[in-house]
Write a protein that holds these residues in place. Sequence first.
Motif, PDB file in Angstrom:
ATOM      1  N   VAL A 181     -12.331   7.605   6.939  1.00  0.00           N
ATOM      2  CA  VAL A 181     -11.371   6.889   6.086  1.00  0.00           C
ATOM      3  C   VAL A 181     -11.293   5.423   6.508  1.00  0.00           C
ATOM      4  CG1 VAL A 181      -8.949   6.700   5.361  1.00  0.00           C
ATOM      5  CG2 VAL A 181      -9.961   8.962   5.705  1.00  0.00           C
ATOM      6  N   ASP A 182     -11.337   4.537   5.512  1.00  0.00           N
ATOM      7  CA  ASP A 182     -11.039   3.119   5.737  1.00  0.00           C
ATOM      8  C   ASP A 182      -9.828   2.784   4.882  1.00  0.00           C
ATOM      9  OD1 ASP A 182     -10.803   0.394   5.857  1.00  0.00           O
ATOM     10  OD2 ASP A 182     -12.792  -0.067   5.057  1.00  0.00           O
ATOM     11  N   PRO A 183      -8.649   2.597   5.496  1.00  0.00           N
ATOM     12  CA  PRO A 183      -7.431   2.372   4.705  1.00  0.00           C
ATOM     13  C   PRO A 183      -7.269   0.935   4.204  1.00  0.00           C
ATOM     14  CG  PRO A 183      -6.892   2.712   7.040  1.00  0.00           C
ATOM     15  CD  PRO A 183      -8.379   2.695   6.943  1.00  0.00           C
ATOM     16  N   PHE A 184      -8.172   0.026   4.602  1.00  0.00           N
ATOM     17  CA  PHE A 184      -8.114  -1.385   4.159  1.00  0.00           C
ATOM     18  C   PHE A 184      -9.494  -1.777   3.632  1.00  0.00           C
ATOM     19  CE2 PHE A 184      -5.463  -0.694   7.911  1.00  0.00           C
ATOM     20  CZ  PHE A 184      -4.208  -1.054   7.447  1.00  0.00           C
ATOM     21  N   CYS A 185     -10.000  -1.063   2.658  1.00  0.00           N
ATOM     22  CA  CYS A 185     -11.434  -1.122   2.352  1.00  0.00           C
ATOM     23  C   CYS A 185     -11.887  -2.414   1.700  1.00  0.00           C
ATOM     24  CB  CYS A 185     -11.860   0.079   1.522  1.00  0.00           C
ATOM     25  SG  CYS A 185     -11.280   0.044  -0.192  1.00  0.00           S
ATOM     26  N   GLY A 186     -10.959  -3.239   1.150  1.00  0.00           N
ATOM     27  CA  GLY A 186     -11.398  -4.488   0.533  1.00  0.00           C
ATOM     28  C   GLY A 186     -12.462  -4.211  -0.524  1.00  0.00           C
ATOM     29  N   ALA A 189      -9.661   3.111   0.889  1.00  0.00           N
ATOM     30  CA  ALA A 189      -8.387   2.892   0.199  1.00  0.00           C
ATOM     31  C   ALA A 189      -7.959   1.442   0.386  1.00  0.00           C
ATOM     32  CB  ALA A 189      -7.315   3.829   0.737  1.00  0.00           C
ATOM     33  N   ASP A 190      -7.226   0.928  -0.582  1.00  0.00           N
ATOM     34  CA  ASP A 190      -6.708  -0.440  -0.483  1.00  0.00           C
ATOM     35  C   ASP A 190      -5.431  -0.524  -1.306  1.00  0.00           C
ATOM     36  OD1 ASP A 190      -8.138  -3.244   0.534  1.00  0.00           O
ATOM     37  OD2 ASP A 190      -6.612  -3.549  -1.007  1.00  0.00           O
ATOM     38  N   ILE A 191      -4.526  -1.390  -0.881  1.00  0.00           N
ATOM     39  CA  ILE A 191      -3.256  -1.531  -1.596  1.00  0.00           C
ATOM     40  C   ILE A 191      -3.448  -2.249  -2.932  1.00  0.00           C
ATOM     41  CG2 ILE A 191      -2.601  -3.755  -0.542  1.00  0.00           C
ATOM     42  CD1 ILE A 191       0.279  -2.538  -0.271  1.00  0.00           C
ATOM     43  N   ASP A 192      -4.571  -2.999  -3.045  1.00  0.00           N
ATOM     44  CA  ASP A 192      -4.850  -3.800  -4.239  1.00  0.00           C
ATOM     45  C   ASP A 192      -5.789  -3.034  -5.177  1.00  0.00           C
ATOM     46  OD1 ASP A 192      -5.690  -5.628  -6.127  1.00  0.00           O
ATOM     47  OD2 ASP A 192      -5.945  -7.285  -4.700  1.00  0.00           O
ATOM     48  N   HIS A 193      -5.307  -2.691  -6.362  1.00  0.00           N
ATOM     49  CA  HIS A 193      -6.109  -1.874  -7.285  1.00  0.00           C
ATOM     50  C   HIS A 193      -7.377  -2.609  -7.729  1.00  0.00           C
ATOM     51  CE1 HIS A 193      -5.161  -3.988 -11.101  1.00  0.00           C
ATOM     52  NE2 HIS A 193      -4.032  -4.293 -10.482  1.00  0.00           N
ATOM     53  N   ARG A 194      -7.328  -3.975  -7.739  1.00  0.00           N
ATOM     54  CA  ARG A 194      -8.527  -4.737  -8.135  1.00  0.00           C
ATOM     55  C   ARG A 194      -9.641  -4.556  -7.102  1.00  0.00           C
ATOM     56  NH1 ARG A 194      -5.486 -10.311  -8.469  1.00  0.00           N
ATOM     57  NH2 ARG A 194      -4.743  -9.318  -6.559  1.00  0.00           N
ATOM     58  N   PHE A 236     -12.840   6.204  -3.677  1.00  0.00           N
ATOM     59  CA  PHE A 236     -11.945   5.064  -3.478  1.00  0.00           C
ATOM     60  C   PHE A 236     -10.639   5.330  -4.198  1.00  0.00           C
ATOM     61  CE2 PHE A 236     -16.193   3.214  -3.003  1.00  0.00           C
ATOM     62  CZ  PHE A 236     -16.044   2.541  -1.798  1.00  0.00           C
ATOM     63  N   LYS A 237      -9.540   4.900  -3.583  1.00  0.00           N
ATOM     64  CA  LYS A 237      -8.256   5.024  -4.270  1.00  0.00           C
ATOM     65  C   LYS A 237      -7.287   3.937  -3.814  1.00  0.00           C
ATOM     66  CE  LYS A 237      -5.651   8.301  -1.351  1.00  0.00           C
ATOM     67  NZ  LYS A 237      -4.917   9.574  -1.370  1.00  0.00           N
ATOM     68  N   GLN A 238      -6.332   3.638  -4.698  1.00  0.00           N
ATOM     69  CA  GLN A 238      -5.300   2.674  -4.344  1.00  0.00           C
ATOM     70  C   GLN A 238      -4.267   3.375  -3.470  1.00  0.00           C
ATOM     71  OE1 GLN A 238      -3.113   1.100  -7.639  1.00  0.00           O
ATOM     72  NE2 GLN A 238      -2.089  -0.472  -6.422  1.00  0.00           N
ATOM     73  N   MET A 239      -3.972   2.781  -2.304  1.00  0.00           N
ATOM     74  CA  MET A 239      -3.023   3.418  -1.385  1.00  0.00           C
ATOM     75  C   MET A 239      -2.505   2.386  -0.385  1.00  0.00           C
ATOM     76  SD  MET A 239      -3.665   6.612   1.246  1.00  0.00           S
ATOM     77  CE  MET A 239      -4.429   5.605   2.532  1.00  0.00           C
ATOM     78  N   ASN A 240      -1.226   2.460  -0.114  1.00  0.00           N
ATOM     79  CA  ASN A 240      -0.638   1.714   0.996  1.00  0.00           C
ATOM     80  C   ASN A 240      -0.890   2.516   2.268  1.00  0.00           C
ATOM     81  OD1 ASN A 240       1.239   0.669   2.949  1.00  0.00           O
ATOM     82  ND2 ASN A 240       2.438  -0.203   1.268  1.00  0.00           N
ATOM     83  N   VAL A 241      -1.281   1.846   3.346  1.00  0.00           N
ATOM     84  CA  VAL A 241      -1.583   2.571   4.590  1.00  0.00           C
ATOM     85  C   VAL A 241      -0.385   3.405   5.056  1.00  0.00           C
ATOM     86  CG1 VAL A 241      -0.913   0.664   6.138  1.00  0.00           C
ATOM     87  CG2 VAL A 241      -2.624   2.344   6.897  1.00  0.00           C
ATOM     88  N   ARG A 242       0.809   2.981   4.695  1.00  0.00           N
ATOM     89  CA  ARG A 242       2.021   3.714   5.093  1.00  0.00           C
ATOM     90  C   ARG A 242       2.073   5.112   4.457  1.00  0.00           C
ATOM     91  NH1 ARG A 242       3.552  -1.713   5.150  1.00  0.00           N
ATOM     92  NH2 ARG A 242       5.077  -2.288   6.770  1.00  0.00           N
TER      93      ARG A 242
END
Length: 379
Positions: free
Chosen positions: A195-200, A258-263, A283-289
């Motif tokens: 898992v990469d929670p800040f995938c950019g 995953a990334d908080i930014d849907h773009r 890939f999915k939109q997700m806040n790491v929290r």
Amino acid sequence: MSTYTLIATAAMGLEALVAAEVRNLGYECQTENGKVIFKGDESAIARCNLWLRTADRLKVVVGEFKAKTFDELFEATKALPWEEYLPADAEFPVQGKSVKSTLFSVPDCQAIVKKAIVERLKTKYKVQTWLEETGPLFKIEVALLKDKATLTIDTSGAGLHKRGYRIAQGGAPLKETLAAALVQLTNWHPDRPFVDPFCGSGTIPIEAALIGQNIAPGFNRDFISESWPWLTKDVWDTARLEAEDVANYDQPLDILGADIDHRMVEISRENAVEAGLGDLVQFKQMNVRDFTTAKEYGVIVGNPPYGERLGDRPEVESMYKAMGEVFAPYETWSVYILTSYEGFEACYGKQATKKRKLFNGFIRTDYYQYWGKRPPRNN
């Protein structure tokens, strides 16, 4: 086949990883700051360009010598067998750099090396006037370090981090070579969750998938040396066939970005499709929290915001604290976080098992490693 001295250049801190990759390809090597030096034939040039995941580029060494005067630089350059590398119509711009050397004027060094090569080739090819330079491109570099000149030809062209799959990116993209290094520095195996929670733009998950299926990172692109007459199409075809043969396309993978930014999630998906991995990486939109999982023995690799700007620090510190709390219950998971923020461990709430100094571009960072419990051995 001839034997060449080759240099795989590397970002600071990645030399040992590049050396391991070179040895895995079957070549003995030695490391110096920012480079790995080894010997190989034409097939080594093709194979290393295709396979080196963490190197910046691959160069052929034409010669090395001491040079404290422009005369010495000219004569020693002219004495080298340039005709063995450059055809009569070669286009050969000369780049340069000089560190702690008497000959500190880089433009002058470039001009002298260019003139010396021209003189050598005119004599060897019996050309009276000038060289046309309408043929294949050879990028030559003169590098002076403490009065030692090293003359090389770049075999890669675009840097090896340019895999050919990144059609879009975000504001601060991670180089593909560093992303591959981050994966290689973990205890991840392709049969475990990743898992990469800040995938950019998806670079880390895509590099993990390429590693997981043993796909050559340069499989999807071209190299400058493919146009050289002495590096034949057969050499490249053989290297690409070998890469195709050893790729394990049947290896199932459980990789999530995953990334908080849907773009950014959309960009990641596009890049994964371009890499031929559209079905393999999720890939999915997700806040790491909001991270949660029922899986075990997985690996989390993250390159979160660093809080380089003073105004961003409170938000980043709060996020690091939340990460520590969110990941804490997953004792079988290993967590690897890259950041330049020196107070990371205090915010995260736990000291790293190990940390390693790496450079993300010109930013000095630490790679914080938290090792989870090992899976039980199968009896």
